[in-house]
Design an enzyme around this catalytic site. Structure first.
Site, PDB file in Angstrom:
ATOM      1  N   GLY A 189       0.834  -1.200   0.000  1.00 12.37           N
ATOM      2  CA  GLY A 189       0.000   0.000   0.000  1.00 12.37           C
ATOM      3  C   GLY A 189       0.869   1.250   0.000  1.00 12.37           C
ATOM      4  O   GLY A 189       1.672   1.442   0.910  1.00 12.37           O
ATOM      5  N   SER A 190       0.749   2.101  -0.993  1.00  9.42           N
ATOM      6  CA  SER A 190       1.724   3.176  -1.144  1.00  9.42           C
ATOM      7  C   SER A 190       1.260   4.181  -2.195  1.00  9.42           C
ATOM      8  O   SER A 190       0.093   4.205  -2.566  1.00  9.42           O
ATOM      9  CB  SER A 190       3.075   2.574  -1.538  1.00  9.42           C
ATOM     10  OG  SER A 190       2.886   1.591  -2.548  1.00  9.42           O
TER      11      SER A 190
END
Length: 232
Positions: A189-190
Site C-alpha cells: 500500500g503506497s
C-alpha cells in the site's frame, strides 16, 4: 488455444519479490492449522491474498513519445502544480505532479512512464504517514528516479505509506528504460508521484482508476487543452 495457454492467460504470475512472503504465509497457515484446524483456512486465504498482491500482469503499453503512461495501478489522488522535491534536482519552478495511490488490493509493480535514461536514483529516509495525505510527498520515506525522456527530465517518486515499509527499486542510474518497463515495487500500500516537465497536459482526473503500463496520464503537444471531467 492449448490448455497451457488458457492457464497462463488466466493465472497472473507472481513477481519473484513475493515468493518469500507467499511461502512464509503458507507455512504459517500450516503451523496454525496444526494447532487449530480453522486457522489453516484463514491462513490459506491470507496466502492467496499475498500471491494476489505480488501479481505481475502483462500490460500493452502505448509506444508514443507524446504520451506519459501511468507507472502504477491505483487511484489518481492529486493533480497539481508543485515544486519538486529538492533531491530530484529539477529546479525550483513548479511542475505538474500527478499522484497515484495504491491500496493493498492493487498490483504494486511500478513501471516507467516514458522511455529514457535514468539520470539519478535517490533514496531518502522518512516517516510512514498515510500515503493519501498530501504531506506524504515531503515527509515519507521515498525513492526517486529522474528519467531523461523525449520531452525532458521527468521525476518518478516511490513513496512508502502507512502500511508499506519497504521500497524496492532494481533499476540504477545510467540504465535505459522503455515506456512501461518494470523498475520496482512497494510493499504493502503506497503512492507514486510523477513530476512532468512543461508542456504536459493531464489526461486523467482525480478519483479515476489508472492501470500501470497502459493508462495515459498526460500528453505533450496536444491542442486539446486540460481534460474536463464530471462525476456521474
Amino acid at each position: 488455444m492449448s490448455l497451457f495457454d488458457t492457464i497462463r492467460n488466466t493465472i497472473v504470475p507472481v513477481h519473484k519479490e513475493g515468493y518469500p512472503f507467499v511461502i512464509a504465509f503458507f507455512l504459517a497457515a500450516v503451523v496454525l492449522g496444526w494447532l487449530f484446524k480453522p486457522l489453516f483456512w484463514i491462513g490459506l486465504i491470507l496466502t492467496l491474498w499475498c500471491a494476489y498482491f505480488f501479481r505481475d500482469p502483462e500490460r500493452a503499453t502505448p509506444q508514443d513519445d507524446d504520451l506519459v503512461i501511468s507507472p502504477a495501478d491505483g487511484r489518481v489522488s492529486s493533480i497539481q502544480m508543485v515544486t519538486p522535491p529538492e533531491e530530484l534536482q529539477l529546479g525550483a519552478e513548479p511542475m505538474l505532479r500527478v499522484s497515484i495511490f495504491m491500496n493493498v488490493f492493487d498490483a504494486h509493480i511500478n513501471r516507467a512512464p516514458v522511455r529514457g535514461r535514468i539520470l539519478r536514483s535517490v533514496y531518502r529516509e522518512g516517516q510512514f504517514v498515510n500515503a493519501e495525505l498530501d504531506k506524504a510527498s515531503a515527509d515519507n520515506e521515498r525513492n526517486s528516479l529522474v528519467i531523461d525522456g523525449p520531452r525532458g527530465e521527468l521525476g518518478v517518486v516511490q513513496i512508502a505509506g502507512l502500511v508499506a515499509r519497504r521500497i524496492v527499486c532494481w533499476s540504477e542510474s545510467g540504465q535505459l528504460l522503455d515506456a512501461g518497463e518494470r523498475f520496482g515495487l512497494i510493499r504493502f500500500g503506497s503512492r507514486l508521484d510523477i513530476y512532468l516537465p512543461a508542456g504536459a497536459e493531464p489526461r486523467v482526473s482525480i478519483g479515476q482508476r489508472s492501470v500501470g503500463g497502459e493508462t495515459v496520464i498526460a500528453e505533450y503537444g496536444s491542442s486539446k487543452g486540460p481534460i474536463i471531467s464530471r462525476r456521474s
